[in-house]
Design a protein around this motif. Structure first.
Motif, mmCIF file in Angstrom:
data_model
loop_
_atom_site.group_PDB
_atom_site.id
_atom_site.type_symbol
_atom_site.label_atom_id
_atom_site.label_comp_id
_atom_site.label_asym_id
_atom_site.label_seq_id
_atom_site.Cartn_x
_atom_site.Cartn_y
_atom_site.Cartn_z
ATOM 1 N N VAL A 52 -25.527 -38.174 -15.795
ATOM 2 C CA VAL A 52 -26.039 -36.811 -15.628
ATOM 3 C C VAL A 52 -25.961 -36.045 -16.942
ATOM 4 C CG1 VAL A 52 -25.574 -34.590 -14.523
ATOM 5 C CG2 VAL A 52 -25.597 -36.687 -13.151
ATOM 6 N N ALA A 53 -24.824 -36.148 -17.642
ATOM 7 C CA ALA A 53 -24.654 -35.428 -18.906
ATOM 8 C C ALA A 53 -25.648 -35.900 -19.955
ATOM 9 C CB ALA A 53 -23.218 -35.607 -19.413
ATOM 10 N N GLN A 54 -25.873 -37.210 -20.023
ATOM 11 C CA GLN A 54 -26.843 -37.740 -20.982
ATOM 12 C C GLN A 54 -28.248 -37.232 -20.669
ATOM 13 O OE1 GLN A 54 -25.965 -41.904 -20.425
ATOM 14 N NE2 GLN A 54 -24.711 -42.020 -22.283
ATOM 15 N N TRP A 55 -28.577 -37.126 -19.397
ATOM 16 C CA TRP A 55 -29.893 -36.616 -19.017
ATOM 17 C C TRP A 55 -30.011 -35.125 -19.358
ATOM 18 C CZ3 TRP A 55 -31.531 -32.909 -15.463
ATOM 19 C CH2 TRP A 55 -32.900 -32.894 -15.192
ATOM 20 N N LEU A 56 -28.961 -34.361 -19.061
ATOM 21 C CA LEU A 56 -28.998 -32.918 -19.289
ATOM 22 C C LEU A 56 -29.103 -32.561 -20.769
ATOM 23 C CD1 LEU A 56 -26.273 -31.730 -16.752
ATOM 24 C CD2 LEU A 56 -28.687 -31.020 -16.727
ATOM 25 N N GLN A 57 -28.439 -33.334 -21.632
ATOM 26 C CA GLN A 57 -28.417 -32.959 -23.046
ATOM 27 C C GLN A 57 -29.798 -33.010 -23.698
ATOM 28 O OE1 GLN A 57 -26.117 -35.563 -25.577
ATOM 29 N NE2 GLN A 57 -27.122 -37.428 -24.844
ATOM 30 N N ASP A 58 -30.740 -33.713 -23.070
ATOM 31 C CA ASP A 58 -32.088 -33.817 -23.623
ATOM 32 C C ASP A 58 -33.072 -32.833 -22.994
ATOM 33 O OD1 ASP A 58 -31.328 -35.907 -25.331
ATOM 34 O OD2 ASP A 58 -31.693 -37.411 -23.776
ATOM 35 N N ARG A 59 -32.608 -32.022 -22.063
ATOM 36 C CA ARG A 59 -33.512 -31.095 -21.385
ATOM 37 C C ARG A 59 -33.728 -29.841 -22.230
ATOM 38 N NH1 ARG A 59 -36.511 -33.658 -18.349
ATOM 39 N NH2 ARG A 59 -37.207 -31.604 -17.640
ATOM 40 N N PRO A 60 -34.959 -29.376 -22.359
ATOM 41 C CA PRO A 60 -35.228 -28.175 -23.172
ATOM 42 C C PRO A 60 -34.628 -26.906 -22.564
ATOM 43 C CG PRO A 60 -37.204 -28.876 -21.998
ATOM 44 C CD PRO A 60 -36.206 -29.971 -21.823
ATOM 45 N N GLU A 61 -34.378 -26.912 -21.238
ATOM 46 C CA GLU A 61 -33.820 -25.713 -20.588
ATOM 47 C C GLU A 61 -32.310 -25.583 -20.793
ATOM 48 O OE1 GLU A 61 -36.840 -27.868 -17.937
ATOM 49 O OE2 GLU A 61 -35.008 -28.368 -19.037
ATOM 50 N N VAL A 62 -31.690 -26.638 -21.334
ATOM 51 C CA VAL A 62 -30.231 -26.667 -21.468
ATOM 52 C C VAL A 62 -29.852 -26.453 -22.927
ATOM 53 C CG1 VAL A 62 -28.162 -28.085 -21.177
ATOM 54 C CG2 VAL A 62 -30.004 -28.190 -19.477
ATOM 55 N N GLU A 63 -29.034 -25.444 -23.161
ATOM 56 C CA GLU A 63 -28.598 -25.138 -24.528
ATOM 57 C C GLU A 63 -27.523 -26.099 -25.002
ATOM 58 O OE1 GLU A 63 -26.410 -21.430 -26.794
ATOM 59 O OE2 GLU A 63 -27.965 -20.989 -25.312
ATOM 60 N N SER A 64 -26.570 -26.417 -24.128
ATOM 61 C CA SER A 64 -25.485 -27.321 -24.527
ATOM 62 C C SER A 64 -24.865 -27.964 -23.300
ATOM 63 C CB SER A 64 -24.405 -26.577 -25.322
ATOM 64 O OG SER A 64 -23.794 -25.576 -24.516
ATOM 65 N N VAL A 65 -24.251 -29.129 -23.530
ATOM 66 C CA VAL A 65 -23.492 -29.825 -22.493
ATOM 67 C C VAL A 65 -22.116 -30.138 -23.073
ATOM 68 C CG1 VAL A 65 -23.359 -31.848 -20.980
ATOM 69 C CG2 VAL A 65 -25.594 -30.848 -21.533
ATOM 70 N N ASP A 66 -21.085 -29.584 -22.471
ATOM 71 C CA ASP A 66 -19.718 -29.811 -22.952
ATOM 72 C C ASP A 66 -19.071 -30.915 -22.117
ATOM 73 O OD1 ASP A 66 -19.559 -27.872 -25.035
ATOM 74 O OD2 ASP A 66 -19.481 -26.311 -23.507
ATOM 75 N N TYR A 67 -19.364 -32.146 -22.496
ATOM 76 C CA TYR A 67 -18.811 -33.305 -21.793
ATOM 77 C C TYR A 67 -18.192 -34.236 -22.824
ATOM 78 C CZ TYR A 67 -18.456 -37.438 -18.783
ATOM 79 O OH TYR A 67 -17.990 -38.526 -18.091
ATOM 80 N N VAL A 68 -16.925 -34.539 -22.644
ATOM 81 C CA VAL A 68 -16.196 -35.301 -23.654
ATOM 82 C C VAL A 68 -16.728 -36.720 -23.827
ATOM 83 C CG1 VAL A 68 -14.383 -36.258 -22.163
ATOM 84 C CG2 VAL A 68 -13.824 -35.578 -24.506
ATOM 85 N N GLY A 69 -17.532 -37.182 -22.890
ATOM 86 C CA GLY A 69 -18.125 -38.506 -22.997
ATOM 87 C C GLY A 69 -19.329 -38.573 -23.918
ATOM 88 N N LEU A 70 -19.827 -37.413 -24.378
ATOM 89 C CA LEU A 70 -20.977 -37.390 -25.280
ATOM 90 C C LEU A 70 -20.506 -37.366 -26.736
ATOM 91 C CD1 LEU A 70 -23.214 -34.720 -23.485
ATOM 92 C CD2 LEU A 70 -23.405 -37.222 -23.354
ATOM 93 N N PRO A 71 -21.169 -38.097 -27.619
ATOM 94 C CA PRO A 71 -20.787 -38.088 -29.037
ATOM 95 C C PRO A 71 -20.815 -36.701 -29.662
ATOM 96 C CG PRO A 71 -22.243 -39.934 -28.587
ATOM 97 C CD PRO A 71 -22.232 -39.088 -27.340
ATOM 98 N N SER A 72 -21.573 -35.778 -29.087
ATOM 99 C CA SER A 72 -21.652 -34.420 -29.629
ATOM 100 C C SER A 72 -20.412 -33.586 -29.352
ATOM 101 C CB SER A 72 -22.876 -33.714 -29.028
ATOM 102 O OG SER A 72 -22.782 -33.683 -27.601
ATOM 103 N N HIS A 73 -19.547 -34.030 -28.447
ATOM 104 C CA HIS A 73 -18.357 -33.245 -28.102
ATOM 105 C C HIS A 73 -17.319 -33.359 -29.211
ATOM 106 C CE1 HIS A 73 -14.810 -31.810 -25.935
ATOM 107 N NE2 HIS A 73 -15.648 -31.254 -25.073
ATOM 108 N N PRO A 74 -16.632 -32.266 -29.557
ATOM 109 C CA PRO A 74 -15.662 -32.310 -30.664
ATOM 110 C C PRO A 74 -14.476 -33.237 -30.442
ATOM 111 C CG PRO A 74 -15.542 -30.209 -29.491
ATOM 112 C CD PRO A 74 -16.774 -30.898 -29.016
#
Length: 433
Positions: A302-324
């Motif tokens: 779900v998080a991987q799908w959401l991070q590519d949506r134009p309506e979503v500004e950010s996804v704070d999920y520790v499983g994504l490489p973008s998370h700090p």
């Protein structure tokens, strides 16, 4: 004696107790227990042998405590009525007036309120660390009167992941116990005691029970205690009991902390769980790994799908490489990254409202860790009483939503989110099968 009266018989008549070994945990749904002999009562109150009253001990509750201690890699566990009770009991077992806590700023708002509003009235102060990756900030916040370092393994809202091993080293250098709320991760994903933490707490209402049907909490202790340092920082553990009886350190050794929590805090403040709730928590624990593994897999999809949506500004999920904190997650969470995280929509609170109201598979409620997928708008609910700056500091914005991903089919969850995104914005979103 002759035949007893009807009312006496309806209260006292029962079949003789036959020996039996049930496979499921029996539910001892009773306020108290009979003493077989006169001396047995004295032995219980003198040495703590056997059972007398469920507030002090109950076989159903103790069975679940044993399982929790084993799963967390601890020496003992204490089951309580709620997760908030677990936090309160764990802290009150360690703190007294004039002392100090250093806490992560990324914690459950109920815990923040306990520290800022309730414990402060007892003369206990707290310093909150905003940048939880900065070990220097933790060190700088420690005072001579500091007695607890507190954090969540995976935090509420921004999904921050604490570096438990590094923070445990800081705590150990100062002789201060590190207390970790492990509710979001569960012992299936991470075991803080094995990474050096001293005490773990849980809201067992969440993933451990799993079905949103009961409340509960737990404290699990590592059993690691330096007697000399403990006597210096926590003199109540070294003080003789009434009548000159041995101190908790003498009686319980490394379990002195949790012995005090059990005997002097929980028993007197009284947040006793129902044996029925304990049974249901125990039943939930039996499928914990199966549920959490699927929930984590669903959440990542779900998080991987959401991070590519134009309506979503950010996804704070520790499983994504973008998370700090993704680097710590890869190291410390080999079996999954958890299933509770936040997403922030492009828009405002009204956008979030339209999104929530359009969801059909997700349930709108205050809870998490359920087999069902849940959604909540933190800015108008759990974080409503913070200032705008305080909300922003913990990753809560007008368009932020917290989701707790369940065990449903991932395709159905994504389809539901796609419909909600379309309803919340002017962007035409294709349905994803």
């Amino acid at each position: 004696m002759g035949r007893r009266g009807f009312t006496t018989r309806q209260v006292h008549e029962r079949a003789p107790q036959a020996a039996a070994t049930p496979r499921a945990t029996p539910i001892y749904l009773t306020a108290g227990f009979e003493f077989d002999e006169y001396e047995q009562a004295a032995a219980h109150f003198g040495q703590g042998e056997g059972y007398a009253y469920t507030r002090i001990g109950n076989p159903t509750i103790e069975t679940v405590e044993h399982t929790l201690a084993a799963l967390e890699g601890g020496s003992q566990a204490l089951l309580l009525a709620t997760g908030q009770a677990a936090t309160s009991v764990a802290l009150l077992a360690l703190l007294e007036s004039g002392q100090h806590v250093v806490s992560s700023a990324h914690i459950y708002e109920g815990t923040r309120g306990l520290l800022r509003d309730n414990l402060s009235r007892l003369g206990i102060t707290t310093t909150f660390v905003d940048d939880i990756r900065d070990l220097g900030a933790w060190e700088a916040a420690i005072r001579p009167e500091t007695r607890v370092l507190f954090a969540e393994s995976i935090s509420n809202a921004a999904n921050r992941l604490i570096d438990t091993t590094a923070l445990a080293d800081v705590a150990r250098r100062h002789g201060i116990p590190l207390v970790i709320d492990n509710t979001f991760a569960t012992p299936y994903l991470i075991r803080p005691l094995e990474l050096g933490a001293d005490v773990v707490i849980h809201s067992t209402s969440k993933f451990l029970a799993g079905h949103g049907s009961v409340l509960g909490g737990a404290v699990v202790d590592s059993g690691r205690l330096d007697p000399a340092r403990a006597a210096e920082l926590f003199p109540h553990l070294a003080a003789p009991g009434r009548g000159g009886t041995p101190s908790l350190l003498e009686r319980a050794g490394g379990d002195a902390r949790i012995a005090y929590a059990r005997e002097a805090v929980a028993a007197r403040f009284g947040p006793t769980p129902s044996p029925l709730n304990a049974f249901l928590i125990g039943q939930g624990i039996e499928t914990l790994s199966l549920r959490v593994a699927r929930q984590s897999a669903n959440a990542l999809a779900v998080a991987q799908w959401l991070q590519d949506r134009p309506e979503v500004e950010s996804v704070d999920y520790v499983g994504l490489p973008s998370h700090p904190d993704h680097d710590i997650a890869v190291r410390d969470l080999p079996d999954g990254f958890g299933s509770v995280f936040t997403l922030t929509l492009r828009g405002d609170a009204d956008t979030a409202r339209r999104f929530v109201e359009a969801l059909e598979v997700f349930t709108h409620m205050t809870h998490l860790g359920d087999v069902r997928s849940l959604v909540l708008h933190p800015a108008s609910t759990s974080h409503a009483f913070l200032s705008d700056a305080e909300r922003a500091a913990v990753g809560v914005h007008p368009g932020t939503l917290r989701v707790s991903i369940g065990i449903e089919d991932a395709a159905d969850l994504i389809d539901d989110l796609a419909h909600a995104l379309a309803a919340a914005s002017d962007v035409s979103v294709a349905v994803v099968a």
